[in-house]
Scaffold this motif. Structure first.
Motif, PDB file in Angstrom:
ATOM      1  N   ALA A  40       0.849  -1.338   0.060  1.00 24.27           N
ATOM      2  CA  ALA A  40       0.144  -0.044   0.041  1.00 24.27           C
ATOM      3  C   ALA A  40       0.717   1.271   0.054  1.00 24.27           C
ATOM      4  O   ALA A  40       0.586   2.304  -0.765  1.00 24.27           O
ATOM      5  N   ARG A  47      -4.763  -0.052   2.051  1.00 25.81           N
ATOM      6  CA  ARG A  47      -4.689  -1.508   2.362  1.00 25.81           C
ATOM      7  C   ARG A  47      -5.525  -2.515   1.896  1.00 25.81           C
ATOM      8  O   ARG A  47      -5.611  -3.417   1.649  1.00 25.81           O
ATOM      9  N   THR A  50      -4.747  -3.676  -1.627  1.00 23.91           N
ATOM     10  CA  THR A  50      -3.775  -4.617  -1.872  1.00 23.91           C
ATOM     11  C   THR A  50      -4.291  -5.811  -1.224  1.00 23.91           C
ATOM     12  O   THR A  50      -3.848  -6.856  -1.617  1.00 23.91           O
TER      13      THR A  50
END
Length: 244
Positions: A40, A47, A50
Motif C-alpha cells: 500500500a 490496504r 492490496t
C-alpha cells in the motif's frame, strides 16, 4: 515502480503486477512477498485495495497466507491446479488449456455392470449394457485425480478393446460419430473408498473434490457419465455464471 492506470480498478492492477512478478519469478516459489502495508505504501493506495488483490491471488492458488508469518508464493510442490469449467470439455482439457501436461494411466475396465443408478444417469433402459473404465490422471508421474467413466455399451461396442492410456475418451467417442456438445457438472467434497484412496496415495479419511459429468452428443443423446476425484490440496474449482 510500476505505474498504475486510471481506467482499470486498482485492485486488478495490483493483482496483475503481483501476478507478473510471480510468473517472471521476481518473486520465487516459497518466497515471502511484501506485506499489505508495504504494498500500500509502495503504490500509494489503500490496504483494502492490496488486500483485495492478494485475496484474489490466494483464491487462484498462487499465494498462500501463513498465520503470523505473512503471505508467500506457493511453492512448486504445493502448486494447485486451477480447474475451470468454462469452454472446457474435460478435466484433461481444462488443465491442458492452462499449459499443464498430464498423462492417463488406465487402471481397469468395469465389466458386468448392473447399476440402476448408472442406467438412470445414461438414460438407458433396464436391459441396456453399461461399459466403464477407471483411469488415473498423472502430473510429473504422480497421481492427482481418479476418474471413473461410464458409457452406453450399445453405442460403443468396442469400448473394451481401446487402450485408454494413450487414447482420450472424447477422441474415441468422436471417432464413433458422437461429438460432445453439452455437458453438466456438479461438485461436492467427500472421502474415498479404501481402494480409491490407495490409488490416489491419500489417507482414507482425506477429503477430495468430486466432480460428476453428464455429457451429451450433437443429437442430445447422453454418451457419458464420469465421476472424477481430485486431491483437495491440488485443485481449485472455478465457476463462470452467465445471467440472462
Amino acid at each position: 515502480m510500476n505505474k498504475l492506470a486510471y481506467k482499470t480498478p486498482l485492485y486488478e492492477q495490483i493483482e496483475h503486477i503481483l501476478y507478473e512478478k510471480i510468473q517472471t519469478q521476481e518473486y520465487l516459489p516459497g518466497q515471502k512477498i511484501p506485506s499489505e502495508r508495504e504494498l500500500a505504501e509502495h503504490y500509494k493506495i489503500s490496504r483494502t485495495t492490496t488486500k483485495h488483490a492478494i485475496n484474489s491471488l490466494v483464491e487462484q492458488g498462487l499465494l498462500t497466507r501463513k498465520l503470523g508469518k505473512g503471505t508467500f508464493v506457493v511453492s512448486g510442490i504445493d502448486q494447485r491446479f486451477n480447474i475451470s469449467f468454462q469452454n472446457s470439455r474435460s478435466l484433461t482439457n481444462s488443465l491442458s488449456s492452462s499449459g499443464i501436461s498430464i498423462a492417463n494411466k488406465q487402471i481397469k475396465f468395469f465389466t458386468s455392470i448392473d447399476s440402476a443408478f448408472l442406467r438412470q444417469k445414461l438414460c438407458l433402459a433396464n436391459d441396456e449394457p453399461v461399459f466403464g473404465v477407471q483411469r488415473l490422471k498423472l502430473h510429473c508421474g504422480k497421481p492427482f485425480a481418479l476418474e471413473n467413466s461410464f458409457v452406453p455399451g450399445a453405442l460403443f461396442t468396442d469400448f473394451y478393446q481401446i487402450d485408454f492410456n494413450n487414447i482420450g475418451l472424447y477422441d474415441y467417442m468422436e471417432s464413433k460419430g458422437h461429438n460432445l456438445e453439452n455437458y453438466q457438472v456438479y461438485q461436492q467434497i467427500e472421502t474415498l473408498m479404501p481402494e480409491e484412496a490407495k490409488l490416489l496415495n491419500v489417507a482414507e479419511d482425506s477429503y477430495v473434490i468430486k466432480s460428476c459429468y453428464s455429457s451429451a452428443d450433437q443429437n442430445q443423446q447422453i454418451i457419458e457419465y464420469t465421476e472424477s476425484y481430485v486431491k483437495a490440496n491440488k485443485g481449485i474449482i472455478q465457476y463462470h455464471l452467465n445471467f440472462k
